[in-house]
Design a protein around this motif. Structure first.
Motif, PDB file in Angstrom:
ATOM      1  N   HIS A 129      41.086  63.260  76.510  1.00 48.33           N
ATOM      2  CA  HIS A 129      40.242  62.506  75.591  1.00 48.33           C
ATOM      3  C   HIS A 129      40.270  60.889  76.259  1.00 48.33           C
ATOM      4  N   PHE A 147      39.101  57.130  75.311  1.00 49.90           N
ATOM      5  CA  PHE A 147      39.126  55.869  74.155  1.00 49.90           C
ATOM      6  C   PHE A 147      38.279  54.850  74.369  1.00 49.90           C
ATOM      7  N   THR A 187      35.989  60.055  61.132  1.00 48.22           N
ATOM      8  CA  THR A 187      36.824  60.696  60.687  1.00 48.22           C
ATOM      9  C   THR A 187      36.939  60.389  58.881  1.00 48.22           C
ATOM     10  N   ALA A 228      33.349  60.805  68.761  1.00 48.92           N
ATOM     11  CA  ALA A 228      33.642  60.568  67.457  1.00 48.92           C
ATOM     12  C   ALA A 228      34.268  59.137  66.873  1.00 48.92           C
ATOM     13  N   HIS A 229      34.271  58.912  65.852  1.00 46.87           N
ATOM     14  CA  HIS A 229      34.943  57.612  65.571  1.00 46.87           C
ATOM     15  C   HIS A 229      36.276  58.013  64.847  1.00 46.87           C
ATOM     16  N   ILE A 230      37.434  57.381  65.151  1.00 47.68           N
ATOM     17  CA  ILE A 230      38.554  57.917  64.446  1.00 47.68           C
ATOM     18  C   ILE A 230      39.082  56.672  63.958  1.00 47.68           C
ATOM     19  N   VAL A 282      39.887  66.514  65.414  1.00 46.02           N
ATOM     20  CA  VAL A 282      39.461  66.197  66.655  1.00 46.02           C
ATOM     21  C   VAL A 282      39.488  67.595  67.397  1.00 46.02           C
ATOM     22  N   THR A 302      35.548  64.950  74.275  1.00 43.57           N
ATOM     23  CA  THR A 302      34.977  64.347  73.260  1.00 43.57           C
ATOM     24  C   THR A 302      35.504  62.783  73.509  1.00 43.57           C
ATOM     25  N   LEU A 338      36.800  59.444  72.100  1.00 43.48           N
ATOM     26  CA  LEU A 338      37.318  59.010  70.683  1.00 43.48           C
ATOM     27  C   LEU A 338      37.160  57.549  70.696  1.00 43.48           C
TER      28      LEU A 338
END
Length: 275
Positions: A3, A5, A166, A190-192, A230, A237, A239
Motif C-alpha cells: 500500500h 499512503f 473506514t 480508501a480513506h482510513i 483494507v 489500493t 490508503l
C-alpha cells in the motif's frame, strides 16, 4: 509494503497544498490529496488553484522540488441545483499537476437527477484522464455502499470507482461481506481513520459531523475494524489518511499530528497483516 499512503487535506486544513507537498514529503507520505474545489464551508480557506495563478505556480514548484505527487482532488459534490460542469477548471488544473482521481459524493435524494449528474461528472473527468471515486458519507444523500453501487451500475462508466472511508463504512453499518462483494478493480483508494465503536443514530447529524470533521482517532485507537476493511480491497489500493482532530492538531501542531497519523497506521496494518 504494497500500500501507498496519501495525506488527505482535511487532516491538515491549516496547510495550503504547497505546504502539504513539502511537509508530506518530509514525513514519508507517497501522495497528497488536495481540496482544490472550494466548498464554501464556514471557516475553511479557499484552496482553489486556477491555472497560472500564484497558488498554482507555488504548488507546481513544491511538487517539482520534492517529487511529491497529487493522488486526488476534492470535493466534486452532486448537489441540488448544481451543475457538475462547474468543476472543469479544478479538473484541468488538478490533472495538469498530475492528479489521478477526483473524489465525489452525492448530497441530494433525487435519484434520476444525481445519476444523470454523476454520469456527466465521470465523462468530464475522463477528458482529463481521471477516475471519479464516489464516497458514501453517513449523513449524505447516498450514504451507504448499496447506494454507491446502484449509481455505478446505472452510469456504467469505466472511470467510476468506489471510495470507502473506514469511518463512514463503520457508521453506515456496511459489513465486510458487502465490501468483499465489490469487484476489487473498483477500489483505487480508501480513506482510513479510526473512531469509537459506538455508532450515533443516523438522525443525529451533529454527532456524525463532529467526529467526521473534528475528532477522528488514529488507526488502531478506536473500535473500527480498519484492517478487515483494507483486506477487502486490492493490495495496491492507495490508503489516504483522512484524520482531522482539531484538539490534537492544536496540541501537537500539524506536522507532528500528520507524522503520528502515518506512523500509527503503518504499525497497526503491519500488526494486523493488512500492510
Amino acid at each position: 509494503m504494497s500500500h501507498k499512503f496519501s495525506l488527505a487535506h482535511l487532516t491538515v486544513l491549516g496547510w495550503s497544498p504547497a505546504e502539504m507537498a513539502y511537509n508530506a514529503s518530509l514525513l514519508g507520505y507517497d501522495y497528497i490529496g488536495i481540496r482544490n474545489i472550494n466548498m464554501g464551508v464556514k471557516g475553511e480557506r479557499d484552496f482553489s488553484i486556477p491555472l497560472g495563478s500564484g497558488r498554482y505556480k507555488s504548488l507546481k514548484e513544491a511538487l517539482e522540488e520534492t517529487g511529491m505527487k497529487i493522488h486526488d482532488i476534492e470535493l466534486a459534490r452532486v448537489l441540488d441545483g448544481g451543475d457538475v460542469s462547474s468543476y472543469e477548471p479544478a479538473f484541468e488544473a488538478g490533472a495538469s499537476l498530475g492528479a489521478r482521481a477526483v473524489l465525489s459524493s452525492i448530497w441530494t435524494d433525487k435519484k434520476d437527477y444525481y445519476i444523470e449528474q454523476f454520469a456527466k461528472l465521470c465523462d468530464l473527468a475522463a477528458q482529463y484522464g481521471m477516475t471519479v471515486n464516489l464516497e458514501y458519507v453517513t449523513w449524505a444523500g447516498v450514504w451507504n455502499l448499496k447506494g454507491v453501487m446502484e449509481v455505478l451500475n446505472a452510469v456504467k462508466r469505466t472511470n467510476a470507482r468506489v471510495m470507502a472511508d473506514t469511518l463512514h463504512t463503520w457508521r453506515s453499518r456496511v459489513s465486510l461481506g458487502e465490501l468483499r462483494s465489490v469487484p476489487k478493480k473498483l477500489f483505487d483508494m480508501a480513506h482510513i481513520c479510526d473512531a469509537p465503536a459506538e455508532i450515533p443514530d443516523r438522525g443525529d447529524k451533529d454527532a456524525l459531523i463532529y467526529t467526521g470533521r473534528d475528532a477522528r482517532y488514529y488507526v488502531g485507537e478506536g473500535g473500527i475494524d480498519v484492517a478487515g476493511m483494507v483486506k477487502c480491497m486490492r493490495e495496491d489500493t492507495v490508503l489516504s489518511i483522512e484524520l482531522p482532530h482539531l484538539a490534537r492538531a492544536a496540541e501537537y501542531g500539524y506536522t507532528e499530528h500528520a507524522r503520528r497519523c502515518l506512523a500509527t497506521a503503518k504499525e497497526y496494518l503491519r500488526k494486523n497483516g493488512a500492510d
